[in-house]
Design an enzyme around this catalytic site. Sequence first.
Site, PDB file in Angstrom:
ATOM      1  N   CYS A 195       9.300  28.076  56.720  1.00 41.94           N
ATOM      2  CA  CYS A 195       9.302  26.629  56.931  1.00 41.94           C
ATOM      3  C   CYS A 195      10.595  26.293  57.680  1.00 41.94           C
ATOM      4  O   CYS A 195      11.263  27.189  58.186  1.00 41.94           O
ATOM      5  CB  CYS A 195       9.187  25.861  55.610  1.00 41.94           C
ATOM      6  SG  CYS A 195      10.557  26.145  54.486  1.00 41.94           S
ATOM      7  N   THR A 196      10.942  25.034  57.766  1.00 39.43           N
ATOM      8  CA  THR A 196      12.083  24.638  58.601  1.00 39.43           C
ATOM      9  C   THR A 196      13.415  25.211  58.125  1.00 39.43           C
ATOM     10  O   THR A 196      14.145  25.824  58.899  1.00 39.43           O
ATOM     11  CB  THR A 196      12.182  23.095  58.653  1.00 39.43           C
ATOM     12  OG1 THR A 196      10.878  22.576  58.834  1.00 39.43           O
ATOM     13  CG2 THR A 196      13.094  22.645  59.756  1.00 39.43           C
TER      14      THR A 196
END
Length: 345
Positions: A195-196
């Site tokens: 994810c980020t």
Amino acid sequence: MHNKKSKIELKKNLEHEDFERLNLSFYKYCLIDNPKNLRNKLYFDLIKLEIIGRIYVSEEGINAQVCIPKHNLEVFKSYIHSIDFFSDIKFKHAIEEGTSFSKLKILVRNEIVAYKIPKDSYDMKKIGVHLKPIDFHRSIKEKDSVVVDMRNYYESEVGRFKNAIIPNAHFSKELLPKVAEILNGNEDKKVHLYCTGGIRCEKASSYLIKKGFKEVYQLEGGIIQYAHDMKKNDLESEFIGKNFVFDDRMGERVTSDIVGQCHQCKSPSDNHKNCKNQACHILFIQCNQCAKKYNDCCSEPCNQFLQLDLETQKKLRKDKNKKVTSAKLSSKFRPKLYKLFNYWE
Ligand SMILES: [Zn+2]
Ligand SMILES: [Zn+2]
């Protein structure tokens, strides 16, 4: 305790600053007894350091994106580390700098990651194995590896790992069940999540382990750290395109690949924006040509609405005439979606 100045006013003040700012993010899962107290303490102390950004505190931890005056960076880091729960927090520097926020917002929330899944469907004591970006980079190329994007549809639309499984979820509560469904039957594979910044994979990996997945890995530091480490080691990034971010910048370029397309004319574009018609404010992708044609609006009705005088606009908004005020491109890009998700990373 909060700032009452308008966003435009705040932005103007920022433009006149004579120092540089840096964007930083960090998170930590830990039990916080009184998030409200912590929230007030943080606000009181951080405002003095002229820090802007968005911080979420909850009983399960902290999730923060901040924009810091460069000269206060070290003071800020040692301040955060001086707080008991946060002594080992790792800070991630942004891939691309730029003005990200206009003021400091610290909010108390039920969760720091809003997957909206039942509490008994995961156990934060059993999470996936953290892989350093460089190890993740190698591991995903091995046999029996699968890579899963743990972000929302609109994020992977502009950037993703090559060959990643994109769950195509539009609501937070759909995401994890959907991933489990897609991976069903692959419980013995090496599941790699990203994810980020890493925060979402903590909970997601825990959920998948509880579902019976045996080898679950997560990208430590997320796409942000991965991009830094690939550059530092002069390796070709397996992540292509832009890293979507939840601030005014909306994205950081990782590679020159344009992964997405304009929602209006379908030509290559990865330029996210909110419809200029405030009554609509939908999040969408628009190329420069369409931006000119539609005056930064998501559609012709929104453009026309914007041409009306303010009084008429106000009246129409009150009438809740949705046909005029918010012509949706498609149900996929509901503005609500953006609001729902923006307390991720
Ligand atoms: Zn276009
Ligand atoms: Zn619109």
